[in-house]
Design a protein around this motif. Structure first.
Motif, mmCIF file in Angstrom:
data_model
loop_
_atom_site.group_PDB
_atom_site.id
_atom_site.type_symbol
_atom_site.label_atom_id
_atom_site.label_comp_id
_atom_site.label_asym_id
_atom_site.label_seq_id
_atom_site.Cartn_x
_atom_site.Cartn_y
_atom_site.Cartn_z
ATOM 1 N N ALA B 120 0.835 -1.201 0.000
ATOM 2 C CA ALA B 120 0.000 0.000 0.000
ATOM 3 C C ALA B 120 0.873 1.255 0.000
ATOM 4 N N VAL B 121 1.978 1.221 0.743
ATOM 5 C CA VAL B 121 2.855 2.394 0.764
ATOM 6 C C VAL B 121 3.494 2.587 -0.610
ATOM 7 N N LEU B 122 3.825 1.479 -1.279
ATOM 8 C CA LEU B 122 4.380 1.605 -2.639
ATOM 9 C C LEU B 122 3.343 2.238 -3.571
ATOM 10 N N CYS B 123 2.094 1.810 -3.430
ATOM 11 C CA CYS B 123 1.033 2.399 -4.259
ATOM 12 C C CYS B 123 0.910 3.897 -3.973
ATOM 13 N N ALA B 124 0.968 4.232 -2.685
ATOM 14 C CA ALA B 124 0.880 5.641 -2.321
ATOM 15 C C ALA B 124 2.020 6.410 -2.953
ATOM 16 N N GLY B 125 3.220 5.842 -2.836
ATOM 17 C CA GLY B 125 4.396 6.516 -3.408
ATOM 18 C C GLY B 125 4.266 6.708 -4.904
ATOM 19 N N SER B 126 3.592 5.751 -5.565
ATOM 20 C CA SER B 126 3.487 5.874 -7.023
ATOM 21 C C SER B 126 2.703 7.139 -7.405
ATOM 22 N N PHE B 127 1.757 7.546 -6.552
ATOM 23 C CA PHE B 127 1.005 8.768 -6.882
ATOM 24 C C PHE B 127 1.858 10.017 -6.750
ATOM 25 N N ILE B 128 2.823 9.966 -5.839
ATOM 26 C CA ILE B 128 3.740 11.104 -5.719
ATOM 27 C C ILE B 128 4.594 11.186 -6.977
ATOM 28 N N LEU B 129 5.055 10.029 -7.406
ATOM 29 C CA LEU B 129 5.860 10.009 -8.636
ATOM 30 C C LEU B 129 5.035 10.476 -9.831
ATOM 31 N N MET B 130 3.769 10.041 -9.876
ATOM 32 C CA MET B 130 2.896 10.490 -10.974
ATOM 33 C C MET B 130 2.762 11.997 -10.955
ATOM 34 N N HIS B 131 2.524 12.524 -9.756
ATOM 35 C CA HIS B 131 2.256 13.955 -9.667
ATOM 36 C C HIS B 131 3.492 14.781 -9.993
ATOM 37 N N MET B 132 4.668 14.178 -9.826
ATOM 38 C CA MET B 132 5.886 14.924 -10.139
ATOM 39 C C MET B 132 5.965 15.221 -11.632
ATOM 40 N N GLY B 133 5.277 14.397 -12.452
ATOM 41 C CA GLY B 133 5.317 14.637 -13.888
ATOM 42 C C GLY B 133 6.629 14.191 -14.503
ATOM 43 N N ARG B 134 7.716 14.468 -13.813
ATOM 44 C CA ARG B 134 9.024 14.041 -14.319
ATOM 45 C C ARG B 134 9.659 13.108 -13.282
ATOM 46 N N PRO B 135 9.238 11.843 -13.292
ATOM 47 C CA PRO B 135 9.661 10.935 -12.219
ATOM 48 C C PRO B 135 11.172 10.721 -12.176
ATOM 49 N N TRP B 136 11.827 10.973 -13.303
ATOM 50 C CA TRP B 136 13.279 10.785 -13.299
ATOM 51 C C TRP B 136 13.993 11.835 -12.437
ATOM 52 N N LEU B 137 13.250 12.857 -12.036
ATOM 53 C CA LEU B 137 13.846 13.850 -11.141
ATOM 54 C C LEU B 137 13.348 13.682 -9.704
ATOM 55 N N ALA B 138 12.850 12.470 -9.401
ATOM 56 C CA ALA B 138 12.251 12.253 -8.080
ATOM 57 C C ALA B 138 13.240 12.519 -6.951
ATOM 58 N N HIS B 139 14.520 12.267 -7.225
ATOM 59 C CA HIS B 139 15.513 12.460 -6.157
ATOM 60 C C HIS B 139 15.638 13.920 -5.742
ATOM 61 N N TRP B 140 15.042 14.825 -6.520
ATOM 62 C CA TRP B 140 15.081 16.233 -6.118
ATOM 63 C C TRP B 140 14.270 16.491 -4.839
ATOM 64 N N ALA B 141 13.446 15.549 -4.527
ATOM 65 C CA ALA B 141 12.685 15.691 -3.279
ATOM 66 C C ALA B 141 13.589 15.566 -2.058
ATOM 67 N N LEU B 142 14.776 15.009 -2.280
ATOM 68 C CA LEU B 142 15.708 14.863 -1.163
ATOM 69 C C LEU B 142 16.577 16.120 -1.058
ATOM 70 N N PRO B 143 17.062 16.401 0.124
ATOM 71 C CA PRO B 143 17.919 17.577 0.251
ATOM 72 C C PRO B 143 19.297 17.338 -0.381
ATOM 73 N N LEU B 144 19.372 17.513 -1.676
ATOM 74 C CA LEU B 144 20.645 17.350 -2.378
ATOM 75 C C LEU B 144 21.244 18.724 -2.637
ATOM 76 N N PRO B 145 22.555 18.814 -2.655
ATOM 77 C CA PRO B 145 23.173 20.107 -2.973
ATOM 78 C C PRO B 145 22.764 20.587 -4.369
ATOM 79 N N ASN B 146 22.731 21.901 -4.548
ATOM 80 C CA ASN B 146 22.206 22.462 -5.790
ATOM 81 C C ASN B 146 22.992 22.034 -7.022
ATOM 82 N N THR B 147 24.229 21.586 -6.825
ATOM 83 C CA THR B 147 25.035 21.170 -7.971
ATOM 84 C C THR B 147 24.469 19.944 -8.659
ATOM 85 N N TYR B 148 23.553 19.239 -8.011
ATOM 86 C CA TYR B 148 22.925 18.085 -8.654
ATOM 87 C C TYR B 148 21.805 18.512 -9.585
#
Lengths: 448, 497
Positions: B120-148
């Protein structure tokens, strides 16, 4: 069973004349302190309003509103103290009933051997109910801003449209600002329902002692049914009573969490009193079957619900802080910065005693299994939650005239003495061990 | 020794022994898939594929294909997200909180409930990825330095708290679930190894003998479950550590499970939107999550117990107890609804009052009515013992509850947004085929994973059921009754004597 240790299941608690005398002395000392405190207050503020001049000059606070127009009277502090202790001890007493009801509904086994202790709490309800009713009838204008009829007079200067909007909640079906019949009806209803269901559960619980065949669970089943009715009623009334008795003091303010917040505070206080009562009875040689395993569970309860209280407190605070809407933030603003900041240290202390202290102190397994640790923790929790109720009630009633001195100590002592007196007296009326309780065997063999 | 009261109903029925437990639960793992399973799995995969088309379109064309508009920026996506996260609460509640409360009935359902949680949590997560529109940038949700290439996340936003809360929750849930699986996986491994030892391939075998032996040998199971069970050997020390780890994980999960939905509620409640900003949200959301999670566990377990013939382990008593949790949490949710409504009036805040009146009587009244009926009224039927213990009623109501909990999120999200402060921007939300399709995708994902789990892993925690067997079977109840009879007889003789 070969390993069966014989416990005295017939034991009864003896309410000694010595203890009675001591308790009466506690009440007496409380009364003396209260009178002395009242004299001080009367001398101090008798001539006029303490700091009233500057206050009136500078306009009045939102929360105070028209209340200050009616002037501060030193008696207010005494009434407020009776209200505070009445509420605090009502919560503790009703939580004893709730504890009993939960044990039935959850089919709990571990607690059966000391169930008579929370069972004895409920008998204090008529006393606190009476005190609160008298205080309200005499001092409603001192404590509850919404009782002033001038607030509802559209033509008047003190007309308050926000409070006028809430009027039906207090005065329905009567005219706004008249006699608060709806509020009082609810007040009476809460106590009548709680006490009535308490007696129903207690009756079944005690009747079990006289059954011939222990396989007969008629009384157990009936007590379970009454417990279910109690818990449904209490689920609603615990919230509504919190709105009526405490939230409406700060009449403008509102918070959907408030009912559950006050419940959390009362519940953990109730658990602390149960723990203390069990430990003191054990120290006097009663309840031999209650061992460190049962204490461990009581300790877990205090630990867990201290965190639960913190969760509720923090959620309420964070959401109000975060949204930063004036109609909500006023509550914490007053307590942190208002009234010359007198409540500010208490608010901070409240969090330290009620969260940091039990969280760290009761963290380890060993701490929860030692009576002395639990005693310290339970007293700490009780002091902390008295303070919590203090911070809920005092700012809205006595405002900048609050404090903690003779009046507070005196009233508190009177209530402590009264509670223990009623508790001990009730406890001595029946056997201390529910000897035919179907879960007793589980409790006697409880090991964790 | 463990003493059980005679008022407790047995949790394992029909005189099952330790060995029976192993046999009954390993059966479906070791046997060939049944036709029922194959059909169900095929339907799930088909659903997943159909949903995948919708998902691919959503990502290809962008989330503009959804029914969102200028006023309603959150609708089905977040509704579904919260709904699935909520469902994902029951597993950890059952495994962690009920472990702390020493509820023995949890042992029969914790495994499946935990698995359900993870899916169920995976299903929930899939909606976040859907809403991002660009799932390949999902890691931007993490606090990564701006150089990424990302922007430093805004720690003031509860959406960032969600990232931490849900990923931590998923991690701990997976660890908890997996640690619990290890002893059972070792059992399956050992049973597979025995088939190898009992049927050694000898050079002297005839062709028929070899064929017969090969049919009995399960080398792949021995190898795979051997890998998965991490060399578990079941010594006393290992068991002691196992119990310690379970307790520590339970202690960690308990605050975690409460924090997850608390933070999900913060997504709404930290705002100033009428209908969203209210202080009761955190505990009320948690209660609602447990409510829907238990309903989903019931739906799944009622099917599983019939398909896998587990009626002696998931008894009517288990179902009744779970129904009691449903009525408790459903009523808590009901009180929260009423509290919100009352305070909306009591507060005297016009916007707040309007938001609630609009909910109940506005254009979305039907959603509100569905929510009230399904969540508050329907669980009250469980006050009747016969309904609590009826399989049909329980099954129907468990689905009704989840429909209601979906509507609750829809009501909170859409009705609060669709009429904002400017009447000129008032709007309605109409889902498109892609909204529906993406929801279908999550169902496909959920059931595909669940059926894979049910086939290849033991759905009941054999090891833990065995630990409670002696104190919870029918014999324990009879012994307890017998003990009382004997004691009473003894007392009588003493009195007479």
């Amino acid at each position: 069973m070969a390993d069966h240790i014989q416990y005295n299941l017939e034991e009864r608690y003896e309410f000694t004349p010595k203890l009675r005398k001591q308790l009466l002395m506690v009440i007496g000392i409380g009364l003396l302190l209260l009178v002395a405190g009242a004299v001080f207050l009367a001398l101090d503020t008798g001539g006029g309003h303490h700091g009233g001049g500057e206050h009136h000059g500078g306009g009045h606070h939102e929360g105070g509103g028209g209340g200050e127009e009616h002037g501060y009277n030193w008696m207010t502090r005494i009434w407020a103290n009776f209200w505070l202790n009445g509420i605090f001890f009502t919560e503790i007493a009703v939580m004893g009933v709730l504890f009993l009801a939960i044990q039935y509904l959850a089919k709990a086994g571990w607690s059966a051997s000391f169930l008579r202790i929370p069972t004895a709490f409920g008998n204090f309800l008529p006393f606190t109910g009476g005190v609160l009713l008298i205080v309200f009838l005499f001092a409603n204008h001192d404590l509850f801003h919404w009782t002033h009829s001038s607030l509802y007079d559209k033509a008047g200067e003190e007309y308050d449209s926000i409070i006028a909007n809430k009027a039906p909640f207090f005065f329905w079906p009567f005219e706004s600002g008249s006699f608060p019949v709806f509020w009082l009806a609810r007040f009476v209803l809460y106590f009548v329902l709680w006490y009535w269901l308490y007696t129903l559960i207690k009756k079944q619980h005690l009747a079990e002692d006289n059954i011939e065949n222990r396989l007969n669970v008629k009384h157990y089943d009936k007590a379970t049914v009454y417990s279910a009715i109690f818990i449904v009623i209490f689920a609603v009334t615990s919230s509504t009573s919190a709105w009526d008795w405490v939230m409406s003091i700060d009449t403008h303010w509102f918070s959907t969490m408030f009912g559950w917040y006050m419940f959390a505070s009362g519940w953990v206080s109730g658990l602390a009193v149960i723990t203390l009562a069990v430990i003191y009875l054990k120290e006097q040689g009663y309840l031999k079957m209650v061992n460190e395993n049962h204490l461990h569970d009581l300790g877990k309860f205090m630990f867990a619900f201290s965190i639960f209280w913190t969760y509720i407190w923090f959620s309420q605070f964070l959401l109000i802080y975060y949204a930063n809407m004036a109609e909500e933030t006023i509550y914490f603003y007053e307590r942190l910065y208002g009234y010359d900041g007198i409540y500010s240290p208490m608010l901070v202390l409240n969090l330290i005693i009620n969260f940091v202290f039990p969280f760290l102190f009761l963290m380890t397994r060993d701490a929860k299994r030692k009576a002395i640790f639990l005693k310290v923790a339970a007293w700490g929790i009780l002091i902390g939650h008295y303070l919590d109720f203090f911070v809920m009630i005092m700012p809205g009633t006595v405002k900048e005239n609050g404090g903690f001195f003779l009046v507070e100590i005196g009233t508190l002592l009177m209530f402590i003495g009264g509670f223990v007196l009623v508790f001990a007296n009730t406890l001595s009326k029946y056997g201390l061990i529910p000897k035919n309780h179907p879960m007793l065997e589980e409790s006697l063999h409880h090991s964790i | 020794m463990q003493v059980t009261s005679h008022v407790r109903e047995p949790l394992v029925t029909n005189g099952k022994t330790m060995h029976d437990i192993t046999q009954d639960i390993c059966r479906q793992v070791e046997a060939k898939p049944t036709l029922a399973w194959l059909v169900a799995f095929a339907i799930s995969v088909a659903t997943l594929l159909i949903g995948s088309v919708a998902l691919a379109s959503t990502w290809w064309y962008g989330i503009g294909v959804w029914g969102l508009n200028k006023t309603i920026g959150w609708a089905w996506d977040i509704t579904n997200f919260v709904w699935w996260v909520g469902i994902g609460h029951a597993g950890t509640l059952i495994s962690a909180i009920l472990l702390l409360f020493r509820q023995k009935w949890r042992t029969s359902i914790n495994r499946a409930a935990e698995a359900m949680t993870i899916f169920a949590v995976l299903c929930a997560g899939s909606f976040i990825l859907m809403h991002m529109g660009r799932p390949w940038l999902a890691h931007w949700a993490l606090p990564l330095p701006n150089t990424y290439g990302s922007l430093w996340v805004n720690f003031n936003s509860p959406l960032v708290w969600d990232v931490f809360a849900i990923s931590t929750y998923l991690t701990v849930s997976v660890v908890f679930w997996y640690v619990g699986l290890i002893p059972d996986l070792a059992t399956i491994r050992d049973r597979a190894k025995i088939t190898l030892e009992e049927n050694p391939l000898l050079p002297t075998d005839t062709a028929e003998e070899r064929k017969a032996k090969k049919a009995k040998r399960r080398p792949i199971s021995a190898f795979m479950y051997g890998l998965l069970s991490f060399g578990w050997e079941g010594g006393a020390k290992v068991w002691a550590r196992y119990e310690y780890v379970a307790l520590i994980l339970a202690g960690l999960s308990t605050p975690l499970v409460l924090s997850v939905h608390t933070i999900v509620s913060f997504d709404f409640a930290t705002s100033v939107i009428p209908g969203w900003h209210t202080t009761i949200f955190p505990p009320y959301f948690v209660a609602g999550a447990i409510f829907s999670g238990f309903a989903m566990v019931l739906t799944l377990m009622l099917i599983t117990r019939v398909v896998f013939k587990l009626e002696d382990y998931i008894t009517i008593e288990h179902i009744e107890v779970m129904n009691k949790v449903i009525i408790l949490t459903g009523s808590i949710v009901g009180i929260a609804y009423i509290t919100e409504f009352f305070v909306a009036w009591y507060s005297g805040v016009e916007y707040e009052s309007y938001a609630f009146i609009n909910r109940a009587f506005g254009p979305y009244w039907w959603a509100y009515a569905a929510m009230m009926t399904c969540n508050v009224i329907s669980p009250q039927l469980f006050w009747f013992r016969t309904i609590r213990r009826s399989l049909v009623w329980t099954f129907v109501l468990s689905i009704v509850v989840n429909i209601g909990m979906w509507f609750e999120r829809f009501v909170i999200i859409v009705t609060s947004l669709h009429r904002d402060y400017l009447p000129s921007s008032w709007a309605m939300f109409y889902p498109t085929i892609y909204d529906v399709g993406d929801y279908v995708f999550s169902f496909g994902l959920f059931f595909t994973l669940f059926f894979l789990f049910a086939k290849f892993l033991p759905v009941i925690n054999m090891a833990e059921v065995k630990t409670v067997l002696n104190s919870t079977d029918e014999k324990a109840k009879k012994d307890a009754e017998q003990r009382i009879r004997e004691e009473q007889k003894q007392t009588e003789t003493e009195t007479v004597g």
